[in-house]
Design a protein around this motif. Structure first.
Motif, short mmCIF file in Angstrom:
data_model
loop_
_atom_site.label_atom_id
_atom_site.label_comp_id
_atom_site.label_asym_id
_atom_site.label_seq_id
_atom_site.Cartn_x
_atom_site.Cartn_y
_atom_site.Cartn_z
N ALA A 164 45.34 -100.27 -92.66
CA ALA A 164 46.08 -100.01 -93.90
C ALA A 164 47.37 -99.23 -93.65
CB ALA A 164 45.20 -99.24 -94.88
N GLY A 165 47.62 -98.87 -92.39
CA GLY A 165 48.83 -98.11 -92.07
C GLY A 165 48.73 -96.64 -92.40
N ASN A 166 47.54 -96.16 -92.74
CA ASN A 166 47.35 -94.76 -93.10
C ASN A 166 46.95 -93.99 -91.85
OD1 ASN A 166 46.99 -92.37 -94.42
ND2 ASN A 166 45.54 -93.15 -95.93
N LEU A 167 47.90 -93.78 -90.94
CA LEU A 167 47.60 -93.20 -89.64
C LEU A 167 47.20 -91.73 -89.74
CD1 LEU A 167 50.40 -94.84 -87.48
CD2 LEU A 167 48.05 -95.58 -87.84
N GLY A 168 47.67 -91.05 -90.76
CA GLY A 168 47.28 -89.64 -90.93
C GLY A 168 45.80 -89.49 -91.13
N VAL A 169 45.21 -90.43 -91.89
CA VAL A 169 43.76 -90.41 -92.11
C VAL A 169 43.03 -90.68 -90.80
CG1 VAL A 169 41.85 -91.59 -93.25
CG2 VAL A 169 43.92 -91.05 -94.52
N ALA A 170 43.55 -91.62 -90.01
CA ALA A 170 42.92 -91.95 -88.73
C ALA A 170 42.90 -90.74 -87.81
CB ALA A 170 43.65 -93.12 -88.07
N VAL A 171 44.04 -90.04 -87.72
CA VAL A 171 44.12 -88.86 -86.86
C VAL A 171 43.20 -87.76 -87.36
CG1 VAL A 171 45.64 -87.04 -86.00
CG2 VAL A 171 46.47 -89.40 -86.12
N GLY A 172 43.27 -87.48 -88.65
CA GLY A 172 42.45 -86.40 -89.20
C GLY A 172 40.97 -86.67 -89.09
N ASN A 173 40.57 -87.94 -89.27
CA ASN A 173 39.15 -88.31 -89.18
C ASN A 173 38.61 -88.05 -87.79
OD1 ASN A 173 36.63 -89.83 -89.78
ND2 ASN A 173 37.51 -91.28 -88.36
N ILE A 174 39.41 -88.36 -86.76
CA ILE A 174 38.94 -88.20 -85.39
C ILE A 174 38.95 -86.73 -84.97
CG2 ILE A 174 39.45 -88.72 -82.97
CD1 ILE A 174 40.53 -91.43 -83.95
N LEU A 175 40.10 -86.08 -85.12
CA LEU A 175 40.23 -84.71 -84.61
C LEU A 175 39.50 -83.70 -85.48
CD1 LEU A 175 44.00 -84.72 -83.54
CD2 LEU A 175 41.96 -85.21 -82.17
N GLY A 176 39.38 -84.00 -86.77
CA GLY A 176 38.71 -83.04 -87.66
C GLY A 176 37.23 -82.91 -87.41
N GLY A 177 36.61 -83.95 -86.82
CA GLY A 177 35.17 -83.91 -86.65
C GLY A 177 34.68 -83.41 -85.31
N ILE A 178 35.57 -83.34 -84.31
CA ILE A 178 35.11 -82.98 -82.96
C ILE A 178 34.60 -81.55 -82.91
CG2 ILE A 178 35.83 -82.69 -80.56
CD1 ILE A 178 37.68 -85.06 -80.90
N ALA A 179 35.34 -80.63 -83.53
CA ALA A 179 34.91 -79.23 -83.50
C ALA A 179 33.55 -79.06 -84.17
CB ALA A 179 35.96 -78.34 -84.19
N LEU A 180 33.36 -79.71 -85.33
CA LEU A 180 32.09 -79.53 -86.02
C LEU A 180 30.96 -80.23 -85.28
CD1 LEU A 180 31.53 -79.09 -89.70
CD2 LEU A 180 29.95 -80.58 -88.50
N GLN A 181 31.25 -81.36 -84.62
CA GLN A 181 30.19 -81.99 -83.84
C GLN A 181 29.74 -81.09 -82.69
OE1 GLN A 181 30.79 -86.81 -84.47
NE2 GLN A 181 30.93 -85.92 -82.44
N THR A 182 30.65 -80.25 -82.18
CA THR A 182 30.23 -79.28 -81.17
C THR A 182 29.30 -78.25 -81.78
OG1 THR A 182 32.39 -79.59 -80.11
CG2 THR A 182 31.07 -77.72 -79.38
N VAL A 183 29.56 -77.88 -83.03
CA VAL A 183 28.70 -76.91 -83.72
C VAL A 183 27.31 -77.49 -83.99
CG1 VAL A 183 28.51 -75.45 -85.79
CG2 VAL A 183 30.72 -75.80 -84.73
N VAL A 184 27.19 -78.82 -83.95
CA VAL A 184 25.87 -79.44 -84.08
C VAL A 184 24.92 -78.90 -83.02
CG1 VAL A 184 24.62 -81.62 -83.80
CG2 VAL A 184 26.64 -81.53 -85.24
N LEU A 185 25.46 -78.55 -81.85
CA LEU A 185 24.62 -77.97 -80.79
C LEU A 185 23.98 -76.66 -81.24
CD1 LEU A 185 26.82 -78.72 -77.64
CD2 LEU A 185 24.62 -79.76 -78.24
N VAL A 186 24.66 -75.93 -82.12
CA VAL A 186 24.07 -74.70 -82.68
C VAL A 186 22.81 -75.06 -83.47
CG1 VAL A 186 24.44 -72.74 -84.21
CG2 VAL A 186 26.31 -73.55 -82.76
N VAL A 187 22.92 -76.10 -84.29
CA VAL A 187 21.77 -76.55 -85.09
C VAL A 187 20.63 -76.99 -84.19
CG1 VAL A 187 21.00 -78.22 -86.82
CG2 VAL A 187 23.30 -77.26 -86.96
N LEU A 188 20.95 -77.75 -83.15
CA LEU A 188 19.92 -78.22 -82.23
C LEU A 188 19.26 -77.06 -81.48
CD1 LEU A 188 21.67 -81.36 -80.68
CD2 LEU A 188 20.28 -81.18 -82.76
N ASP A 189 20.06 -76.06 -81.14
CA ASP A 189 19.53 -74.89 -80.44
C ASP A 189 18.60 -74.10 -81.34
OD1 ASP A 189 19.06 -72.92 -78.60
OD2 ASP A 189 21.10 -72.11 -78.61
N ALA A 190 19.02 -73.91 -82.60
CA ALA A 190 18.26 -73.06 -83.52
C ALA A 190 17.01 -73.74 -84.05
CB ALA A 190 19.16 -72.62 -84.68
N PHE A 191 17.06 -75.07 -84.26
CA PHE A 191 15.95 -75.75 -84.95
C PHE A 191 15.25 -76.80 -84.09
CE2 PHE A 191 19.00 -74.39 -88.20
CZ PHE A 191 18.18 -73.59 -88.98
#
Length: 360
Positions: free
Chosen positions: A73-100
């Motif tokens: 759709a040519g909405n490259l800002g969404v593509a960039v934000g979708n990829i980079l915005g989730g990497i940090a939180l996916q790392t925090v998923v390890l906190v959930v796995l560690d705790a539970f």
């Protein structure tokens, strides 16, 4: 389900759709973990390598669909934000796995149990790819040839090189011993333990592959619904797209990683759980290659200040876990390892900083 159709629904129904999609992603993620466990054992591709390719790619199907759709759709800002915005939180998923993931008296933290130099290498691959992302964001937009740019080619090359290094490390490392320690989770380096304790163990390979593909398709479809419903919820409650994407939406699209990670830990494979997260985080920036080919435009130079901020935060959080894997702190604080607690605090402070960057 298009965005317009979701926006036309009443708010309470959008929330119901969001929760239902999250439930589908959760259940499908468990099946992805179980089937990957069997396929790794039968095809001998290794716990770390299996997590890095099969499970990591499958659990990131929502991000793949969103990125392809945004690029088309040519909405490259969404593509960039979708990829980079989730990497940090996916790392925090390890906190959930560690705790539970495993609880009880005497249970050691996740990085203590999953001690492996292969995982250290996977974490360093993530940091290398993220460094290339930051560098690529500074390039001019005109460096496009054959619908490619140097940064996305470099990112893809780093990812492929990382896969080859991890595969080689799974077979042999030039250190005394095997690259693990005696009291880590029991497993043969580079290979899955061939004793998955679930019904898929007795099923034929074709049926296991079919279940895997069905679960992957469900993850893909439900992930897209999550993104559409989440966007409508953010609009209704007045939260900016960047902040919602980096928090609530990132958490929702990380549900496959949470469910597969918890399932892997309960099956006794801490390595697969960590490898899934590291593998997914290293793979996500490779999607910039597809976005560039589809759009014919330079993608990373369009990254905003919040995107680069989150990329740096993700690299920092990954390095904390790399240090944890090396030093293996045995103590649990507030039900989690010291490294997980550090990551949780850094992420909380990082999100506060994100609000400042977004409003600056």
């Amino acid at each position: 389900m298009c965005t317009g159709a979701v926006n036309s629904l009443p708010f309470w129904l959008v929330v119901v759709v969001f929760v239902a999609a999250a439930a589908v992603v959760w259940v499908a993620g468990i099946q992805l973990s179980k089937t990957t466990d069997v396929l790794d054992a039968r095809w001998h591709i290794g716990s770390a390598f299996g997590g890095l390719i099969i499970l990591a790619v499958a659990t990131n199907l929502p991000e793949i669909a969103i990125t392809v759709s945004a690029a088309a759709a040519g909405n490259l800002g969404v593509a960039v934000g979708n990829i980079l915005g989730g990497i940090a939180l996916q790392t925090v998923v390890l906190v959930v796995l560690d705790a539970f993931g495993r609880r009880g008296r005497g249970v050691k933290p996740l990085t203590y149990r999953a001690a492996s130099l292969v995982l250290v290498l996977e974490g360093l691959v993530v940091v290398a790819v993220l460094a290339a992302v930051v560098a690529g964001s500074q390039l001019p937009e005109g460096l496009v040839a054959l619908r490619l740019t140097p940064d996305v080619v470099l990112i893809t090359a780093l990812w492929i090189a990382g896969l080859l290094l991890v595969q080689r490390a799974g077979r042999h490392l030039p250190w005394s011993g095997s690259g693990t320690v005696d009291d880590a989770s029991p497993h043969t380096p580079g290979h899955r333990r061939s004793k998955p304790q679930h019904p898929h163990k007795s099923r034929p390979t074709w049926l296991v592959v079919t279940i895997f593909l069905v679960a992957a398709a469900a993850t893909l479809g439900a992930g897209v619904v999550l993104e559409r419903a989440g966007d409508a919820i953010a609009e209704d409650i007045g939260l900016s797209g960047v902040l919602f994407g980096a928090t609530f939406l990132a958490l929702a699209t990380s549900l496959p990683e949470i469910s597969t990670g918890l399932q892997a830990i309960r099956q006794g494979d801490d390595n697969l759980a960590m490898s899934d997260i590291f593998g997914g985080n290293a793979f996500l920036p490779v999607l910039f290659l597809g976005a560039t080919v589809i759009s014919g435009q330079a993608v990373l130079p369009r990254a905003g200040a919040t995107d680069i901020y989150l990329t740096a935060l993700a690299a920092l959080l990954t390095l904390v876990y790399v240090v944890g894997l090396i030093f293996r702190p045995p103590r649990r604080v507030l039900g989690m390892g010291v490294d997980s607690l550090t990551v949780l605090v850094l992420y909380a402070v990082g999100v506060a900083g994100l609000f400042a960057v977004a409003s600056g």
